[in-house]
Design a protein around this motif. Structure first.
Motif, PDB file in Angstrom:
ATOM      1  N   GLU A 198       0.749  -1.107   0.049  1.00 30.33           N
ATOM      2  CA  GLU A 198       0.076   0.122   0.097  1.00 30.33           C
ATOM      3  C   GLU A 198       0.901   1.068  -0.033  1.00 30.33           C
ATOM      4  O   GLU A 198       2.084   1.322   0.701  1.00 30.33           O
ATOM      5  CB  GLU A 198      -0.905  -0.106   1.131  1.00 30.33           C
ATOM      6  N   THR A 199       0.614   2.040  -0.627  1.00 35.78           N
ATOM      7  CA  THR A 199       1.545   3.196  -1.093  1.00 35.78           C
ATOM      8  C   THR A 199       0.574   4.650  -0.939  1.00 35.78           C
ATOM      9  O   THR A 199      -0.634   4.604  -0.969  1.00 35.78           O
ATOM     10  CB  THR A 199       2.216   3.221  -2.391  1.00 35.78           C
ATOM     11  N   THR A 200       1.423   5.920  -1.092  1.00 37.28           N
ATOM     12  CA  THR A 200       0.513   6.972  -0.936  1.00 37.28           C
ATOM     13  C   THR A 200       0.173   7.504  -2.275  1.00 37.28           C
ATOM     14  O   THR A 200      -0.342   8.553  -2.543  1.00 37.28           O
ATOM     15  CB  THR A 200       1.706   8.085  -0.547  1.00 37.28           C
ATOM     16  N   GLY A 201       0.547   6.770  -3.281  1.00 39.00           N
ATOM     17  CA  GLY A 201       0.403   7.077  -4.606  1.00 39.00           C
ATOM     18  C   GLY A 201       0.992   6.140  -5.732  1.00 39.00           C
ATOM     19  O   GLY A 201       1.767   5.268  -5.315  1.00 39.00           O
ATOM     20  N   PRO A 202       0.981   6.272  -6.773  1.00 42.52           N
ATOM     21  CA  PRO A 202       1.085   5.381  -7.958  1.00 42.52           C
ATOM     22  C   PRO A 202       2.791   5.580  -8.508  1.00 42.52           C
ATOM     23  O   PRO A 202       3.333   4.538  -9.090  1.00 42.52           O
ATOM     24  CB  PRO A 202       0.378   5.906  -9.149  1.00 42.52           C
ATOM     25  N   SER A 203       3.537   6.532  -8.070  1.00 36.83           N
ATOM     26  CA  SER A 203       4.907   6.826  -8.531  1.00 36.83           C
ATOM     27  C   SER A 203       6.023   7.038  -7.513  1.00 36.83           C
ATOM     28  O   SER A 203       5.734   8.032  -6.907  1.00 36.83           O
ATOM     29  CB  SER A 203       4.798   7.769  -9.619  1.00 36.83           C
ATOM     30  N   TYR A 204       6.883   6.164  -7.475  1.00 34.40           N
ATOM     31  CA  TYR A 204       7.815   6.361  -6.467  1.00 34.40           C
ATOM     32  C   TYR A 204       8.660   7.620  -6.822  1.00 34.40           C
ATOM     33  O   TYR A 204       9.185   8.395  -6.342  1.00 34.40           O
ATOM     34  CB  TYR A 204       8.912   4.988  -6.315  1.00 34.40           C
ATOM     35  N   LEU A 258       3.153  -1.966   9.122  1.00 29.55           N
ATOM     36  CA  LEU A 258       3.121  -0.535   8.495  1.00 29.55           C
ATOM     37  C   LEU A 258       4.585   0.081   8.176  1.00 29.55           C
ATOM     38  O   LEU A 258       5.288  -0.198   9.022  1.00 29.55           O
ATOM     39  CB  LEU A 258       2.150   0.317   9.597  1.00 29.55           C
ATOM     40  N   ILE A 259       4.654   1.142   7.539  1.00 29.44           N
ATOM     41  CA  ILE A 259       5.869   1.858   7.054  1.00 29.44           C
ATOM     42  C   ILE A 259       5.414   3.402   7.388  1.00 29.44           C
ATOM     43  O   ILE A 259       4.403   3.825   6.864  1.00 29.44           O
ATOM     44  CB  ILE A 259       6.177   1.754   5.775  1.00 29.44           C
ATOM     45  N   LYS A 260       6.472   4.155   7.957  1.00 34.33           N
ATOM     46  CA  LYS A 260       6.143   5.689   8.234  1.00 34.33           C
ATOM     47  C   LYS A 260       6.829   6.090   7.017  1.00 34.33           C
ATOM     48  O   LYS A 260       7.920   6.317   6.918  1.00 34.33           O
ATOM     49  CB  LYS A 260       6.812   6.029   9.384  1.00 34.33           C
ATOM     50  N   PRO A 261       5.828   6.703   6.123  1.00 34.37           N
ATOM     51  CA  PRO A 261       6.544   7.425   5.054  1.00 34.37           C
ATOM     52  C   PRO A 261       7.000   8.747   5.261  1.00 34.37           C
ATOM     53  O   PRO A 261       6.841   9.470   6.254  1.00 34.37           O
ATOM     54  CB  PRO A 261       5.371   7.453   4.176  1.00 34.37           C
ATOM     55  N   LYS A 262       8.087   9.337   4.495  1.00 38.85           N
ATOM     56  CA  LYS A 262       8.526  10.544   4.567  1.00 38.85           C
ATOM     57  C   LYS A 262       7.716  11.643   3.746  1.00 38.85           C
ATOM     58  O   LYS A 262       8.161  12.288   3.163  1.00 38.85           O
ATOM     59  CB  LYS A 262      10.025  10.616   4.193  1.00 38.85           C
ATOM     60  N   PRO A 294      -2.705   9.056   8.912  1.00 34.42           N
ATOM     61  CA  PRO A 294      -1.409   9.353   9.453  1.00 34.42           C
ATOM     62  C   PRO A 294      -1.023   8.853  10.843  1.00 34.42           C
ATOM     63  O   PRO A 294       0.234   8.549  11.457  1.00 34.42           O
ATOM     64  CB  PRO A 294      -1.383  10.909   9.346  1.00 34.42           C
ATOM     65  N   ASN A 295      -2.045   8.705  11.655  1.00 35.08           N
ATOM     66  CA  ASN A 295      -1.787   8.617  13.172  1.00 35.08           C
ATOM     67  C   ASN A 295      -1.430   7.018  13.369  1.00 35.08           C
ATOM     68  O   ASN A 295      -0.859   6.783  14.185  1.00 35.08           O
ATOM     69  CB  ASN A 295      -3.331   8.732  13.633  1.00 35.08           C
ATOM     70  N   ASP A 296      -2.065   6.092  12.187  1.00 34.05           N
ATOM     71  CA  ASP A 296      -1.366   4.722  12.461  1.00 34.05           C
ATOM     72  C   ASP A 296      -0.173   4.502  12.289  1.00 34.05           C
ATOM     73  O   ASP A 296       0.616   3.631  12.552  1.00 34.05           O
ATOM     74  CB  ASP A 296      -2.567   3.998  11.234  1.00 34.05           C
ATOM     75  N   VAL A 297       0.566   5.532  11.523  1.00 31.70           N
ATOM     76  CA  VAL A 297       2.064   5.124  10.864  1.00 31.70           C
ATOM     77  C   VAL A 297       2.859   6.007  11.690  1.00 31.70           C
ATOM     78  O   VAL A 297       4.185   5.939  11.435  1.00 31.70           O
ATOM     79  CB  VAL A 297       2.174   5.414   9.450  1.00 31.70           C
ATOM     80  N   LYS A 298       2.600   6.950  12.806  1.00 36.19           N
ATOM     81  CA  LYS A 298       3.349   7.959  13.296  1.00 36.19           C
ATOM     82  C   LYS A 298       4.262   7.203  13.959  1.00 36.19           C
ATOM     83  O   LYS A 298       5.421   7.647  14.155  1.00 36.19           O
ATOM     84  CB  LYS A 298       2.634   8.780  14.150  1.00 36.19           C
ATOM     85  N   ASP A 299       4.045   5.940  14.732  1.00 37.03           N
ATOM     86  CA  ASP A 299       5.322   5.141  15.320  1.00 37.03           C
ATOM     87  C   ASP A 299       5.690   4.031  14.724  1.00 37.03           C
ATOM     88  O   ASP A 299       6.360   3.059  15.314  1.00 37.03           O
ATOM     89  CB  ASP A 299       4.520   5.018  16.691  1.00 37.03           C
ATOM     90  N   ALA A 300       5.470   3.908  13.528  1.00 35.09           N
ATOM     91  CA  ALA A 300       5.824   2.858  12.706  1.00 35.09           C
ATOM     92  C   ALA A 300       7.002   2.819  12.179  1.00 35.09           C
ATOM     93  O   ALA A 300       7.816   4.107  12.193  1.00 35.09           O
ATOM     94  CB  ALA A 300       4.708   2.496  11.449  1.00 35.09           C
ATOM     95  N   PRO A 301       7.850   1.892  11.764  1.00 33.05           N
ATOM     96  CA  PRO A 301       9.184   2.064  11.142  1.00 33.05           C
ATOM     97  C   PRO A 301       9.151   2.469   9.881  1.00 33.05           C
ATOM     98  O   PRO A 301       8.239   2.409   9.085  1.00 33.05           O
ATOM     99  CB  PRO A 301       9.525   0.364  11.334  1.00 33.05           C
ATOM    100  N   GLN A 302      10.487   3.358   9.654  1.00 31.99           N
ATOM    101  CA  GLN A 302      10.614   3.795   8.243  1.00 31.99           C
ATOM    102  C   GLN A 302      11.138   2.584   7.442  1.00 31.99           C
ATOM    103  O   GLN A 302      11.434   1.459   8.000  1.00 31.99           O
ATOM    104  CB  GLN A 302      11.680   4.790   8.459  1.00 31.99           C
ATOM    105  N   PHE A 303      11.023   2.805   6.120  1.00 30.47           N
ATOM    106  CA  PHE A 303      11.245   1.723   5.218  1.00 30.47           C
ATOM    107  C   PHE A 303      12.704   1.164   5.517  1.00 30.47           C
ATOM    108  O   PHE A 303      13.164   0.002   5.487  1.00 30.47           O
ATOM    109  CB  PHE A 303      11.313   1.931   3.523  1.00 30.47           C
ATOM    110  N   SER A 304      13.570   2.017   6.023  1.00 29.06           N
ATOM    111  CA  SER A 304      15.116   1.899   5.785  1.00 29.06           C
ATOM    112  C   SER A 304      15.286   0.938   7.035  1.00 29.06           C
ATOM    113  O   SER A 304      16.297   0.008   7.325  1.00 29.06           O
ATOM    114  CB  SER A 304      15.904   3.109   6.218  1.00 29.06           C
ATOM    115  N   ASP A 305      14.484   0.992   8.094  1.00 28.15           N
ATOM    116  CA  ASP A 305      14.498   0.494   9.446  1.00 28.15           C
ATOM    117  C   ASP A 305      14.157  -1.183   9.021  1.00 28.15           C
ATOM    118  O   ASP A 305      14.595  -1.946   9.959  1.00 28.15           O
ATOM    119  CB  ASP A 305      13.528   0.757  10.445  1.00 28.15           C
ATOM    120  N   VAL A 306      13.403  -1.371   8.003  1.00 29.36           N
ATOM    121  CA  VAL A 306      12.915  -2.931   7.750  1.00 29.36           C
ATOM    122  C   VAL A 306      13.357  -3.436   6.469  1.00 29.36           C
ATOM    123  O   VAL A 306      12.989  -4.541   6.126  1.00 29.36           O
ATOM    124  CB  VAL A 306      11.359  -2.985   7.977  1.00 29.36           C
TER     125      VAL A 306
END
Length: 889
Positions: free
Chosen positions: A11-17, A43-47, A62-74
Motif C-alpha cells: 500500500e502506497t501514498t500514490g502510484p509513482s515512487y 506498516l511503514i512511516k513514509p517521509k 497518519p496516526n496509524d503510521v506515526k510510530d511505525a518503522p521507516q522503510f530503511s528500518d525494515v
C-alpha cells in the motif's frame, strides 16, 4: 529443489515512487509446495503525507503510521524474505517496480528474481470472470478477503489466486496447452515460464487450492414466496381453455415467472419463451430459472437460443490460431493474450456464447480478423456442427427454450423444429410499435468486398496458370469472354462504392460512438444513384461468377484437386453473397432500406413497415398455448385490436393492476422555478444536471442516499460526467458511477450495488438484464423518453402514419414514450415494502398539450406534483417527511 513463492502486496501514498510517493504498508506471504509457511506484515512511516483518498481506500491514517518503522528500518528484513523466491503480485509491474526503487534508495542492488503477475494469469485462465480486480475476483471465487487494500490481506488473497491459477493451468488438456504454448511469451515477466513449469509438474506435484468454494444449495431446495398477483396469474392461466391468451400486467409484477409456472402446471410439453433482446434472455436464464426451480421443487432444463453470430466457431478460430502462429513475431501482446484466453474458454464452455466472455476480450482489431475468416471460410454445414448447432440440439431436449423476437421472426420454423408445445411472447406490443429493429435481409459491404476481392485474386492466378499452359483456340475465346465480364464486374463495383461513398462517406467522419442509420423509403430508393449502380454490379457479378465457374469446370482435369476445390468454393461464396445482396435490395412497397455508416464500410438492411406476415406464421403454427404478454396492451389500442390484427377470434384476456401503493411508496415531483430541460440545449442541460448533483452530493454522502439518474442520451450522460469531473473534488468523484462508452455495464451495476451512497448516471436501458439487491432512494428522470424523430425506425413510422392518414405522434411516439416511462417507473420499486422518490426535470409531464394523456396512463396512484427548485434539498433529506402543494406553472 521446490520453488518458493513470495506473494507481495504494497500500500502506497500514490502510484509513482519517482514522483515522491512512498510505501505505507508491506504484506508478504511465503508459499511452498502447497503450504503457507510464513507471513510478514508491517506498516511503514513514509517521509511524505498520506492523501485523504488513500486513507479512504486503505483505512490507513497518519496516526496509524506515526510510530511505525521507516522503510530503511525494515529493508533488510524485507530483502531477506524475498531472497531465493519467485515474487508474485496482483499487478507485478507496480509492486515489483515500486519496492525495487525503495531498495535502491537504501543502497540495495536491483532485484533480479523471477516474477509472476496474477492479473494476467487469471485474464487468460479465467476468461469468464466478470472482474479481475483482486477484491471482486476474490468475492466471485469465494476467496477470503475481509479487508481489501490491507497489504497482508491482499497478499493472502493473491496467494489463493496463485493456487487457483496453478491448479487451472495443470487441468488444461494436452491439446489446449500445446495451442497456447507458442503465445506464452506475451505474459509479463516470467509468468509464461511458470505456466509451463506447473503444467509439467501436474502429475508429480498437483496443486489443490487451500480454500473451499462456498457450497450453494440447488435453487429448487430454496423457498420462494410468490406474490398474490403472481398466484392470481398462475390460477387464471391454468384454468384457461383458450389456445391464445392475452395477459397485461405492470412492469415489475413477476409476470415472466408466473406465465411459465401457469403453463407448466396446466400442460406438459416444452415452452418457447421469446423476449425483446438478448440481455433479457440472460436475465431470465440467470434470475428467473432458479426461481422457477424453487417453485417447481426440481431442476429445470433451460437453453438460450439466438442467432449464429453470437456463438464462436471453433473451426474458424482454429484457422485464426494457425494464421497467428505463422507470424508470431508480428503479433501484438494484446492479440496473443486474447488468443490464449479464448483457447482456454473453448475448452470449458458448453455453449460457445460470446456473452460468457469478460468484456476486456472484445478487441475490435482481434475479432475483425476472426470475422474476416468466417466470412470466407464458414459454411452453413460447418455452422450446424459447431457450437451454434450443438446449442440447437440441446434446445430440442430442453423444457424451456429462451429466445428473442428477432430470432423467432427470422426462424419461425423453430416452433416446429424444436417441437414446441407452448409459446410465450413477452412485451408483445413491441412487435407492433417497433418493427424497425428487425431486418428481413442485410449485408455488409466489407464482406461483399472481401469475397469479390478473393475471387479477383483467384481469377488473376487462374489467368497466370492459363498463360503458362497451352490452351485451345475455343478455350481462349471463352476465357476472353470471362475476362470482359470480369472487367465489367470490377468497373461496376467500383462505381457502386464511389457513389455510396459520395452519398454517405462524410457521415463516417463525424460519427463518434454509434453508426448513424439512414432511412431510405421505398419511393426514394428508385431515385438513389448508388442503388442503381449496385443493381448493375449485382448483375455483373452474377454474369462473371457463372462464366468463371464454368471455365474452371472445363479445366478441372488440369488443376490440382485442392486448388480447384478452393477456387470453386470461393466463387460459390461470392455467388451466395451476391444473392444475399440481391434479396436485400429487392424492395417492395411494404419494405424500406436503412444504411448504417461505419468508418470503413456500410451495412445495408431491408426492413419492413409491418411484421404481420411474420407473426401470422407463428399464429398458424400448431400450439397448445400462446400467451401474448405485455405491460402495455392498452396504451395505443383497445384490448381487442391486437387479436384482430393477428386474426385471432377466440382468446382470454387477463388484466392485472399493480400491487404497489404508488401514492405512498413513490412520491413524484416535477421541478419548477426554472426552464424545463427539454427547452435547453445539450450543453445547458448537462450543466443543469451537473450542478444539481454537485449541490446535493454532500447530503447524499452524509445521509447515505443512493440516487439513480436516468438519461435518454449517451452523449448527454457523458457530457454531464465531464462537467462533474471538472467541478468535483477528487475525493467526491468516487461517489459517481457513470455508464460511459466502453465500460462494462455489469461491473458498474456491481459497484453501485455494493455502496450505500452515490449517484448512478445510466441510460434508460441500463436496468434491462440486471437486478439490484437494494433499490435507489431517489430516481431522477432527465427527459421524457420519447424516441428521437430522426431515427430510421421513426422515419419509417412517420411514413407509415402518413400513408394511413394517422397522426404519428399519438399513434407511435406518445405510446412508445409512455411504455418506456412506465417501465422505468416499474423498476423503481421491487416490493410492497419499498419506497423511493421520483423527480422529473422535464416539465412536460404536467405542462403540455398531452399532459392529461400522460396522467391517464401512469400507474394508478402515481401523481406528479410541482416541486419548487428551492425545495429540492428538502426532498433529498429522505429522513424528513415533507409534502408539497401543486403549483400552476
Amino acid at each position: 529443489m521446490p520453488t518458493r513463492y513470495a506473494v507481495l502486496d504494497l500500500e502506497t501514498t500514490g502510484p509513482s515512487y519517482r514522483n515522491g510517493d512512498r510505501i505505507i504498508q508491506v504484506g508478504i506471504v511465503i508459499w511452498e509446495q502447497g503450504q503457507h509457511i510464513d507471513t510478514y506484515d508491517t506498516l511503514i512511516k513514509p517521509k511524505t503525507d498520506i492523501p485523504t483518498h488513500i486513507t479512504d481506500l486503505t483505512g490507513i491514517t497518519p496516526n496509524d503510521v506515526k510510530d511505525a518503522p521507516q522503510f530503511s528500518d525494515v529493508a533488510n528484513t524485507i530483502w531477506g524474505k524475498l531472497q531465493n523466491t519467485v515474487i508474485v503480485a496482483h499487478n507485478i509491474q507496480f509492486d515489483y517496480g515500486f519496492i525495487n526503487h525503495a531498495f535502491q534508495a537504501e543502497g540495495f542492488p536491483s532485484l533480479n528474481q523471477d516474477a509472476i503477475d496474477t492479473v494476467e494469469l487469471i485474464r487468460v485462465l479465467y476468461p469468464r470472470a466478470t472482474s479481475y480486480k483482486l477484491q471482486e475476483f476474490a468475492e466471485a471465487m469465494s476467496i477470503p478477503l475481509d479487508h481489501a487494500h490491507s497489504a497482508i490481506d491482499d497478499a493472502m488473497a493473491t496467494m489463493h489466486v496463485l493456487e487457483l491459477a496453478m491448479a487451472k493451468a495443470q487441468q488444461l488438456s494436452k491439446q489446449t496447452f500445446k495451442k497456447i504454448q507458442p503465445f506464452l511469451s506475451a505474459f509479463v515477466r516470467e509468468t509464461g515460464k511458470y505456466i509451463v513449469h506447473w503444467y509439467e509438474e501436474r502429475f508429480n506435484h498437483p496443486v489443490t487450492p487451500s480454500f473451499g468454494a462456498s457450497q450453494i444449495a440447488p435453487s429448487f431446495l430454496k423457498a420462494v414466496d410468490l406474490r398474490p398477483i403472481q398466484e392470481k396469474m398462475i390460477e387464471d392461466l391454468s384454468k384457461s381453455e383458450q389456445t391464445d391468451i392475452f395477459l397485461e400486467a405492470p412492469s415489475g409484477t413477476g409476470k415472466t415467472l408466473a406465465s411459465i409456472v401457469g403453463i407448466m402446471q396446466k400442460n406438459k410439453g416444452n415452452i418457447l419463451f421469446s423476449t425483446t433482446n438478448t440481455l433479457l434472455q440472460y436475465q431470465i436464464s440467470e434470475d428467473t430459472v432458479p426461481l422457477l426451480e424453487s417453485v417447481l421443487g426440481r431442476s429445470l432444463s433451460a437453453v438460450v437460443v439466438k442467432s449464429a453470430n453470437h456463438y464462436i466457431s471453433q473451426a474458424i478460430f482454429n484457422l485464426l490460431i494457425r494464421q497467428m502462429m505463422t507470424q508470431l513475431s508480428q503479433e501484438s501482446k494484446q492479440d496473443m493474450m486474447i488468443a490464449m484466453s479464448i483457447l482456454v474458454w473453448i475448452e470449458e464452455t458448453e455453449t460457445g456464447d460470446f456473452y460468457e466472455l469478460h468484456h476486456g476480450l472484445y478487441s475490435k482489431e482481434f475479432w475483425q480478423r476472426y470475422w474476416k475468416l468466417a466470412s470466407t471460410e464458414l459454411s452453413s454445414e460447418q455452422l450446424m456442427i459447431d457450437f451454434y448447432g450443438r446449442q440447437l440440439e440441446r434446445a430440442r431436449d430442453a423444457e424451456l427454450v429462451i429466445t428473442n423476437h428477432a430470432y423467432l421472426l427470422q426462424h419461425p420454423n423453430i416452433l416446429v423444429d424444436l417441437n414446441c408445445h407452448h409459446l410465450i411472447m413477452d412485451e408483445c406490443h413491441q412487435l407492433f410499435l417497433n418493427s424497425g429493429w428487425f431486418a428481413l435481409e442485410s449485408f455488409d459491404s466489407w464482406l461483399y468486398q472481401s469475397k469479390y476481392k478473393q475471387v479477383d485474386r483467384i481469377f488473376n492466378q487462374f489467368s497466370d496458370w492459363l498463360l503458362r499452359n497451352k490452351i485451345s483456340h475455343k478455350m481462349s475465346d471463352r476465357y476472353y469472354e470471362v475476362q470482359l465480364s470480369y472487367q465489367n464486374m470490377i468497373a461496376t463495383l467500383a462505381a457502386f462504392e464511389d457513389a455510396l461513398d459520395t452519398e454517405y462517406g462524410h457521415l463516417a467522419y463525424y460519427q463518434q460512438t454509434a453508426a448513424p442509420e439512414i432511412y431510405i423509403a421505398y419511393k426514394k430508393s428508385v431515385q438513389m444513384q448508388w442503388l442503381d449502380y449496385l443493381r448493375v454490379a449485382v448483375k455483373a457479378v452474377t454474369e462473371f461468377s457463372k462464366g468463371f465457374g464454368q471455365l474452371l469446370g472445363k479445366n478441372r482435369q488440369f488443376l490440382q484437386s485442392e486448388t480447384y476445390n478452393s477456387w470453386i468454393q470461393a466463387v460459390q461464396l461470392l455467388i451466395n453473397e451476391n444473392e444475399k445482396v440481391f434479396t436485400t435490395i429487392a424492395l417492395t412497397s411494404d419494405d424500406y432500406l436503412t444504411i448504417e455508416v461505419n468508418e470503413t464500410s456500410y451495412r445495408i438492411n431491408r426492413k419492413t413497415y409491418s411484421l404481420l406476415d411474420r407473426l401470422n406464421k407463428i399464429v398458424e403454427a400448431p400450439m397448445i398455448n400462446r400467451i401474448w404478454m405485455s405491460a402495455s396492451l392498452n396504451y395505443f389500442m383497445n384490448e381487442r385490436q391486437i387479436p384482430k390484427e393477428l386474426t385471432i377470434n377466440h382468446f382470454d384476456y387477463f388484466q392485472y393492476t399493480s400491487e404497489y401503493n404508488y401514492s405512498e411508496q413513490l412520491p413524484a415531483f416535477v421541478i419548477s422555478g426554472q426552464p424545463s430541460i427539454d427547452k435547453l440545449s445539450q450543453m445547458n442541460s448537462s450543466e443543469r444536471i451537473a450542478e444539481l448533483i454537485a449541490e446535493q452530493l454532500p447530503q447524499v454522502i452524509t445521509q447515505q442516499v443512493k440516487v439513480h439518474i436516468v438519461f435518454q442520451s449517451r452523449s448527454l450522460l457523458e457530457e454531464t460526467y465531464q462537467k462533474l469531473i471538472n467541478i468535483l473534488h477528487s475525493e467526491e468523484k468516487q461517489y459517481i458511477y457513470p455508464q460511459l462508452s466502453g465500460r462494462n455495464r455489469q461491473k458498474i451495476h456491481d459497484q453501485y450495488n455494493r455502496v450505500t451512497s452515490g449517484f448512478l448516471l445510466a441510460l434508460q436501458s441500463f436496468n434491462e438484464g440486471v437486478h439490484f439487491t437494494t433499490n435507489s432512494d431517489i430516481y431522477i428522470l432527465t427527459r421524457l423518453p420519447f424516441p428521437h424523430p430522426d431515427r430510421a425506425d421513426q422515419k419509417a413510422k412517420q411514413d407509415m402514419a402518413s400513408y394511413y392518414k394517422e397522426n404519428y405522434f399519438t399513434k407511435y411516439a406518445l405510446p412508445q414514450m409512455m411504455i418506456s416511462l412506465n417501465q422505468m417507473i416499474g423498476r423503481c420499486l421491487q416490493s410492497t415494502e419499498d419506497s423511493a422518490i421520483l423527480i422529473s426535470l422535464d416539465q412536460r409531464i404536467l405542462k403540455s398539450a398531452y399532459a392529461t394523456l400522460i396522467q391517464k396512463y401512469l400507474p394508478t396512484g402515481l401523481n406528479f406534483q410541482w416541486l419548487p427548485i428551492e425545495s429540492v434539498t428538502d426532498v433529498f433529506d429522505i429522513r424528513k417527511d415533507a409534502t408539497y402543494d401543486k403549483e400552476n406553472n
